[in-house]
Design a protein around this motif. Structure first.
Motif, PDB file in Angstrom:
ATOM      1  N   ASN A 290      -2.481   7.295   2.355  1.00 56.07           N
ATOM      2  CA  ASN A 290      -1.469   7.997   1.567  1.00 56.07           C
ATOM      3  C   ASN A 290      -1.831   9.463   1.336  1.00 56.07           C
ATOM      4  OD1 ASN A 290       0.551   6.075   1.081  1.00 56.07           O
ATOM      5  ND2 ASN A 290      -0.745   5.026  -0.384  1.00 56.07           N
TER       6      ASN A 290
ATOM      7  N   THR B  82      -9.899  -6.529   2.774  1.00 59.08           N
ATOM      8  CA  THR B  82      -8.547  -6.617   3.332  1.00 59.08           C
ATOM      9  C   THR B  82      -8.171  -8.069   3.609  1.00 59.08           C
ATOM     10  OG1 THR B  82      -8.889  -4.474   4.333  1.00 59.08           O
ATOM     11  CG2 THR B  82      -7.009  -5.726   5.121  1.00 59.08           C
TER      12      THR B  82
ATOM     13  N   ALA C  17      -7.627  -9.901   0.385  1.00 57.87           N
ATOM     14  CA  ALA C  17      -6.777  -9.189  -0.585  1.00 57.87           C
ATOM     15  C   ALA C  17      -7.564  -8.915  -1.866  1.00 57.87           C
ATOM     16  CB  ALA C  17      -5.503  -9.993  -0.872  1.00 57.87           C
TER      17      ALA C  17
ATOM     18  N   VAL D  80      -2.435  10.134  -6.559  1.00 60.02           N
ATOM     19  CA  VAL D  80      -1.007  10.159  -6.236  1.00 60.02           C
ATOM     20  C   VAL D  80      -0.469   8.737  -6.186  1.00 60.02           C
ATOM     21  CG1 VAL D  80       0.676  10.787  -4.465  1.00 60.02           C
ATOM     22  CG2 VAL D  80      -1.322  12.235  -4.854  1.00 60.02           C
ATOM     23  N   MET D  81      -1.302   7.843  -5.646  1.00 59.91           N
ATOM     24  CA  MET D  81      -0.869   6.483  -5.374  1.00 59.91           C
ATOM     25  C   MET D  81      -0.686   5.673  -6.652  1.00 59.91           C
ATOM     26  SD  MET D  81      -2.814   4.155  -2.623  1.00 59.91           S
ATOM     27  CE  MET D  81      -4.231   3.884  -3.680  1.00 59.91           C
ATOM     28  N   THR D  82      -1.645   5.757  -7.552  1.00 58.70           N
ATOM     29  CA  THR D  82      -1.565   4.930  -8.755  1.00 58.70           C
ATOM     30  C   THR D  82      -1.098   5.742  -9.952  1.00 58.70           C
ATOM     31  OG1 THR D  82      -3.816   5.368  -9.483  1.00 58.70           O
ATOM     32  CG2 THR D  82      -3.522   3.578  -7.927  1.00 58.70           C
TER      33      THR D  82
ATOM     34  N   HIS E 273      -0.084  -7.921  -3.508  1.00 60.89           N
ATOM     35  CA  HIS E 273      -0.502  -7.061  -2.395  1.00 60.89           C
ATOM     36  C   HIS E 273      -1.441  -7.836  -1.481  1.00 60.89           C
ATOM     37  CE1 HIS E 273      -1.939  -3.707  -0.083  1.00 60.89           C
ATOM     38  NE2 HIS E 273      -3.181  -3.935  -0.461  1.00 60.89           N
ATOM     39  N   VAL E 274      -0.937  -8.212  -0.311  1.00 56.75           N
ATOM     40  CA  VAL E 274      -1.777  -8.871   0.689  1.00 56.75           C
ATOM     41  C   VAL E 274      -1.559  -8.099   1.984  1.00 56.75           C
ATOM     42  CG1 VAL E 274      -2.312 -11.037   1.854  1.00 56.75           C
ATOM     43  CG2 VAL E 274      -1.367 -11.087  -0.450  1.00 56.75           C
ATOM     44  N   ALA E 275      -2.558  -7.338   2.389  1.00 60.55           N
ATOM     45  CA  ALA E 275      -2.368  -6.423   3.518  1.00 60.55           C
ATOM     46  C   ALA E 275      -2.408  -7.150   4.854  1.00 60.55           C
ATOM     47  CB  ALA E 275      -3.442  -5.340   3.484  1.00 60.55           C
TER      48      ALA E 275
ATOM     49  N   ALA F  41      -1.514  -0.923  -8.815  1.00 60.74           N
ATOM     50  CA  ALA F  41      -1.507  -0.479  -7.424  1.00 60.74           C
ATOM     51  C   ALA F  41      -2.531  -1.295  -6.634  1.00 60.74           C
ATOM     52  CB  ALA F  41      -1.842   1.000  -7.353  1.00 60.74           C
ATOM     53  N   ASN F  42      -2.151  -1.685  -5.419  1.00 59.49           N
ATOM     54  CA  ASN F  42      -3.018  -2.469  -4.522  1.00 59.49           C
ATOM     55  C   ASN F  42      -3.343  -3.854  -5.050  1.00 59.49           C
ATOM     56  OD1 ASN F  42      -3.085  -0.233  -2.996  1.00 59.49           O
ATOM     57  ND2 ASN F  42      -5.160   0.357  -3.512  1.00 59.49           N
ATOM     58  N   GLU F  43      -2.677  -4.305  -6.096  1.00 56.58           N
ATOM     59  CA  GLU F  43      -2.939  -5.657  -6.580  1.00 56.58           C
ATOM     60  C   GLU F  43      -1.645  -6.440  -6.712  1.00 56.58           C
ATOM     61  OE1 GLU F  43      -6.159  -4.511  -9.716  1.00 56.58           O
ATOM     62  OE2 GLU F  43      -5.940  -6.673  -9.692  1.00 56.58           O
TER      63      GLU F  43
ATOM     64  N   ASN G 255      -6.685   2.806   1.465  1.00 60.53           N
ATOM     65  CA  ASN G 255      -5.267   3.045   1.176  1.00 60.53           C
ATOM     66  C   ASN G 255      -5.027   4.485   0.754  1.00 60.53           C
ATOM     67  OD1 ASN G 255      -4.317   0.536   1.772  1.00 60.53           O
ATOM     68  ND2 ASN G 255      -4.651  -0.266  -0.282  1.00 60.53           N
TER      69      ASN G 255
ATOM     70  N   ALA H 272       0.819  -1.226   0.000  1.00 58.34           N
ATOM     71  CA  ALA H 272       0.000   0.000   0.000  1.00 58.34           C
ATOM     72  C   ALA H 272       0.849   1.272   0.000  1.00 58.34           C
ATOM     73  CB  ALA H 272      -0.942  -0.003   1.190  1.00 58.34           C
ATOM     74  N   ASP H 273       2.120   1.164   0.439  1.00 59.08           N
ATOM     75  CA  ASP H 273       2.950   2.383   0.503  1.00 59.08           C
ATOM     76  C   ASP H 273       3.535   2.771  -0.862  1.00 59.08           C
ATOM     77  OD1 ASP H 273       4.724   0.191   0.443  1.00 59.08           O
ATOM     78  OD2 ASP H 273       6.308   1.349   1.378  1.00 59.08           O
ATOM     79  N   ALA H 274       3.448   1.893  -1.842  1.00 56.16           N
ATOM     80  CA  ALA H 274       4.096   2.182  -3.129  1.00 56.16           C
ATOM     81  C   ALA H 274       3.342   3.271  -3.888  1.00 56.16           C
ATOM     82  CB  ALA H 274       4.158   0.912  -3.976  1.00 56.16           C
ATOM     83  N   ILE H 275       4.013   4.378  -4.179  1.00 53.94           N
ATOM     84  CA  ILE H 275       3.336   5.414  -4.950  1.00 53.94           C
ATOM     85  C   ILE H 275       4.073   5.741  -6.239  1.00 53.94           C
ATOM     86  CG2 ILE H 275       2.004   6.495  -3.105  1.00 53.94           C
ATOM     87  CD1 ILE H 275       4.192   8.462  -2.703  1.00 53.94           C
TER      88      ILE H 275
ATOM     89  N   ARG I  75     -11.600   0.328 -12.488  1.00 48.16           N
ATOM     90  CA  ARG I  75     -10.987  -0.970 -12.227  1.00 48.16           C
ATOM     91  C   ARG I  75     -11.411  -1.552 -10.881  1.00 48.16           C
ATOM     92  NH1 ARG I  75      -5.083  -0.735 -12.602  1.00 48.16           N
ATOM     93  NH2 ARG I  75      -4.826  -1.259 -10.426  1.00 48.16           N
TER      94      ARG I  75
END
Lengths: 533, 353
Positions: B317, B300, B303, B100-102, A242-244, A216-218, B313, A40-43, B112
């Motif tokens: 962020n 969560t 996943a 910002v995140m994606t 991504h498994v939180a 993202a998130n996957e 998320n 989740a932190d990856a931007i 999606r």
């Protein structure tokens, strides 16, 4: 009666429809390395911008830098795009010869122009990690003339600040100094953004892997680069899912749907003990947990009180219980596993000595102070432990728990008294932490040197600022190492910091996986060495 | 006869159409007002959040110049009402800004992540209807008997057991131990990207493409999370069905029907249940909408890349465009479902007209 039988058969059919057994494929393909991780932190995956844990680990596998650590020795810079280098006699420039025959993922050759472009791009984009290489004295205006291509295979790098050559090499080994494929990036430039929009979720490097997909998130999917300078990696594909939820990570690992799970709790790792198919792995992490006193505080600033604090921490008790498997005892500002780290741990839990020191300082029994810390484990437990010990030596303390968004601004505003906090290095050189723990050129409140822990604790660093500068500029590695040893000792003996613990990284791994190496910093994660039996 | 019928056919009575048109107009008006309200609220929340949207983009070590350039670029120097109007104008053109995140347009992300949640919520609601309604009717008809107790206990448990915990237990049993279904995730990674997204719903897309391996894998992945949500929906639906049905069974017309000698099945389904159905529409609509709101915990644990996880998320962020876009879409679908169930209600129940 007919009504009920209809109802019954309907219910039965519905139940059946939801519980039909589906045989499921377990075990990942033999040439694919699958990791479960909270991403989740990856931007961003642009090396000029990336400063997050997940992103840094991926970037480290997509790009190469001039100088790099090789997985067989994580304390010595040997690898990278540079074949050899030579410092000028005055130490103010380096001439670097590139390894011949290297190519980017696109097939373009790696040239001196790419190196000049990449470093200049990072400085000009000026994103979060740019400060690392800007310490070399580079600015958007001078970087183009400071880093120049002599010919296709040679780069000349000017050092515009007073820095030790070793420090310069370490700075150039950081993630932000990754070399990007200039032609490829320029192809995707929009409105002069130097490929910024495109490179966030694409790769243009020469590292062992190229980016196939990032959702993202996957998941993040990497494909092996067949022309990599050490040969094509054994794992043709790396997938980071991504498994939180750590419990879900553990199930996936035990079932063999993933090969490694990065965020298992210590309880879960213990739970894996009886399972021969999986194993818990550990590696040193760069995070330090420390106790710091605000030198503006009339009682806490007394030398005897600060010394006493070194004896009220139950180092062993805590690492045996609440910190079990997550932290180890470490009492210097530079983490173990790094070059020049001091491993001395002279302090231990000794309340009698602490009491005597408090008495020497004339601390009145019942003195009240506050302890600030993060509102999460294990910080609050450590603060409680410290609180109990303080009570024994006559200080009544109140613990204030906050989240990071509240705590760090308070700390940067010097509004705390005692704080239990953490710190991690930004790059692989002791200067990164010396700058925080031992360097304070201006202790006035107006100076607002909030990036320095010395300033945040209102400590003028008693002569250590000069020594830190000297270490940063020292060109002889042995002398330099000796100065860092001295710095670490001095901070340990007389500073507002009681450094207590260093974090331990833990993860679970399938038994058939070999060679997955993780170092102290995020960018020391190597997928290319992984093999499966 | 001939004259009168001719007269009737020439003078067409428009009033029923007018009523319907008025209803639709009223509904659309409500939707517009709700939209304005929702955007205003999400916008204000987005702006008063303690997170700094500039820092979220440039990072907290960026130089002052970079910070200020982004501050201006985001239009944060303008008065707040002006910012809101710009924001509203952009949204009306389908532009929620970039995440910002994606790094992609928020609207793309929603396209999606929302279908993933839609897929889960729809299946859960359908299962809830298929099992919940018969169970509720059965419980009411057999009041006080064993089946009634079972339905009531299941209803109570479904409503009170934390889905988070139940999800973990279900994973442990059906995935880890029994190997009946696939584990967390929407699809196994080696099937990822085989089917081009058409609707965004993998089950439909893979079936359309004739990729039955992918379909099978997707079904295997969705069973557990959908069942978890289905337990919640069927618990609620069965409880409400039972209570509505009991109400009806005590009415005089049921007694009359029985006295007239109608068989029990006809009494229950043709008479009592028809009245219950009207009330159930609202309940089902509410259940569906609440599942769409994003079942963050289920997503969560499993996943599941749905809108709930996306919004959460994004919050962590400080990705405010994404938070606002996601919240707004969920809010609009909530209003839309309520409107639909309201209209359906009017169609099914003639008295409501």
């Amino acid at each position: 009666m007919k009504t009920f039988s209809t109802l019954k058969s309907m219910s039965l059919a519905a139940l059946l429809a939801t519980s039909v057994a589906f045989p499921v494929m377990a075990a990942t393909p033999a040439d694919t390395f699958v990791i479960a991780r909270n991403t989740a932190d990856a931007i961003t995956l642009d090396p000029a911008e990336c400063f997050e844990f997940t992103g840094s680990r991926i970037v480290a596998n997509l790009y190469e830098r001039l100088f790099m650590f090789e997985p067989d020795n994580l304390t010595k810079l040997v690898g990278g795009i540079a074949e050899s280098y030579e410092f000028a006699e005055d130490g103010k420039s380096i001439t670097v010869k590139l390894r011949p025959g290297l190519t980017f993922h696109s097939g373009n050759p790696v040239t001196a122009n790419d190196v000049a472009y990449s470093l200049s791009r990072a400085v000009k984009l000026d994103k979060t990690p740019a400060f690392i290489i800007k310490q070399i004295g580079w600015t958007a205006d001078n970087v183009d003339s400071a880093v120049t291509a002599v010919d296709d295979g040679t780069v000349k790098i000017d050092i515009l600040a007073d820095l030790s050559p070793a420090l310069v090499l370490n700075l150039l080994s950081s993630s932000v100094a990754s070399i990007v494929d200039m032609k490829e990036v320029q192809k995707h430039e929009v409105d002069g953004d130097m490929g910024y929009a495109w490179l966030k979720d694409h790769s243009a490097g020469s590292g062992p892997y190229k980016l196939k997909t990032w959702k993202a998130n996957e998941l993040v999917m990497l494909d092996a680069f067949s022309d990599y300078r050490h040969g094509e990696p054994a794992m043709k594909r790396v997938v980071i899912r991504h498994v939180a939820e750590p419990s879900a990570q553990r199930l996936l690992l035990e079932k063999g749907d993933v090969d490694a799970a990065m965020e298992l709790t210590s309880d879960q790792l213990k739970g894996l003990d009886g399972n021969a198919d999986v194993a818990a792995q550990q590696y040193p992490k760069g995070y330090l947990m420390y106790l710091a006193t605000n030198m503006d505080h009339p009682v806490l600033s007394k030398p005897e009180v600060r010394e006493a604090l070194n004896y009220i921490v139950d180092y062993k008790g805590m690492t045996d219980t609440i910190l079990d498997g997550q932290y180890k005892i470490h009492q210097s500002f530079w983490p173990s596993g790094m070059w020049a780290a001091s491993l001395d741990t002279p302090y231990s839990y000794n309340l009698d000595k602490a009491k005597a020191l408090m008495a020497d300082a004339g601390v009145e029994p019942g003195t009240k102070i506050t302890i600030d810390t993060l509102n999460k484990s294990p910080f609050k437990e450590v603060a409680q432990n410290v609180q109990a010990a303080l009570k024994e030596v006559g200080i009544d303390s109140e613990i204030i728990l906050s989240d990071g968004k509240t705590l760090w601004p308070k700390y940067r505003a010097r509004k705390h008294e005692l704080i239990v906090a953490r710190w991690g290095p930004d790059y692989s050189d002791p200067h990164s932490n010396a700058d925080a723990f031992a360097h304070n050129p201006d202790n006035r409140f107006e100076a607002k040197l909030t990036g320095k822990l010395t300033w945040r604790n209102a400590w003028d660093a008693s002569g250590l600022t000069e020594l830190t500068n000297q270490a940063a500029a020292e060109s002889d590695p042995e002398k330099r190492e000796a100065i860092y040893a001295e710095l670490q000792q001095k901070v340990r003996e007389d500073s507002p910091f009681t450094i207590m613990f260093q974090a331990i990284g833990t993860f679970g791994q399938r038994a058939n996986v070999d060679g997955f190496i993780n170092g102290v910093t995020s960018d020391q994660a190597y997928y290319r060495t992984v093999t499966k039996n | 006869m001939t004259d009168s019928s001719t007269a009737q056919s020439t003078a067409v009575d428009f009033s029923p159409y007018l009523t319907i048109a008025k209803k639709i107009g009223g509904g659309l008006m409500m939707l517009v007002l709700t939209f304005i309200g929702l955007t205003a609220i999400t916008f204000v929340i987005g702006r008063i959040m303690p997170n700094d949207p500039v820092v979220a983009i440039v990072g907290d070590r960026a130089s002052k110049e970079v910070y200020e350039a982004m501050y201006l670029q985001l239009g944060l120097d303008k008065p707040i009402w002006q910012q809101y109007l710009i924001f509203l104008g952009n949204i009306l053109q389908g532009d929620f800004g970039n995440s910002v995140m994606t790094t992609r347009p928020v609207i793309e992300d929603i396209k999606r992540f929302f279908p993933a949640t839609l897929e889960l919520a729809t299946i859960a609601t359908i299962v809830g209807i298929i099992i919940g309604i018969p169970a509720g009717v059965l419980a009411a008809v057999r009041q006080g008997k064993l089946i009634d107790h079972i339905v009531r206990i299941v209803g109570l448990l479904g409503h009170s057991i934390p889905i988070f915990w139940l999800g973990m237990v279900a994973l442990l049993i059906f995935y880890a131990k029994l190997d009946w279904v696939a584990g967390p995730g929407r699809i196994d990674f080696f099937y990822d990207g085989i089917v081009d997204p058409v609707t965004g719903v993998i089950l439909i897309d893979s079936a359309l493409a004739g990729e039955w391996d992918v379909f099978h894998n997707a079904v295997s992945h969705i069973i557990l999370p959908a069942s978890m949500l289905a337990i919640y929906s069927l618990a609620y639906i069965s409880r409400m069905t039972r209570s509505f049905m009991l109400d009806q069974l005590n009415q005089e017309y049921v007694l009359t029907a029985r006295v007239k000698g109608l068989n029990e099945g006809a009494v229950i389904w043709h008479h009592a249940f028809r009245n219950v159905l009207v009330q159930l529409i609202t309940i089902i609509g509410l259940t569906y909408a609440s599942l769409l709101e994003g079942s963050v915990l289920t997503e969560t644990v499993f996943a599941w890349p749905g809108i709930g996880q996306y919004i959460t998320n994004s919050l962590f962020n400080a990705d405010m465009n994404a938070v606002i876009g996601g919240t707004l879409v969920v809010g609009i679908s909530f209003v839309f479902i309520n409107m639909m169930s309201d209209m359906l209600y009017r169609i099914v129940d003639p008295r409501a007209k």
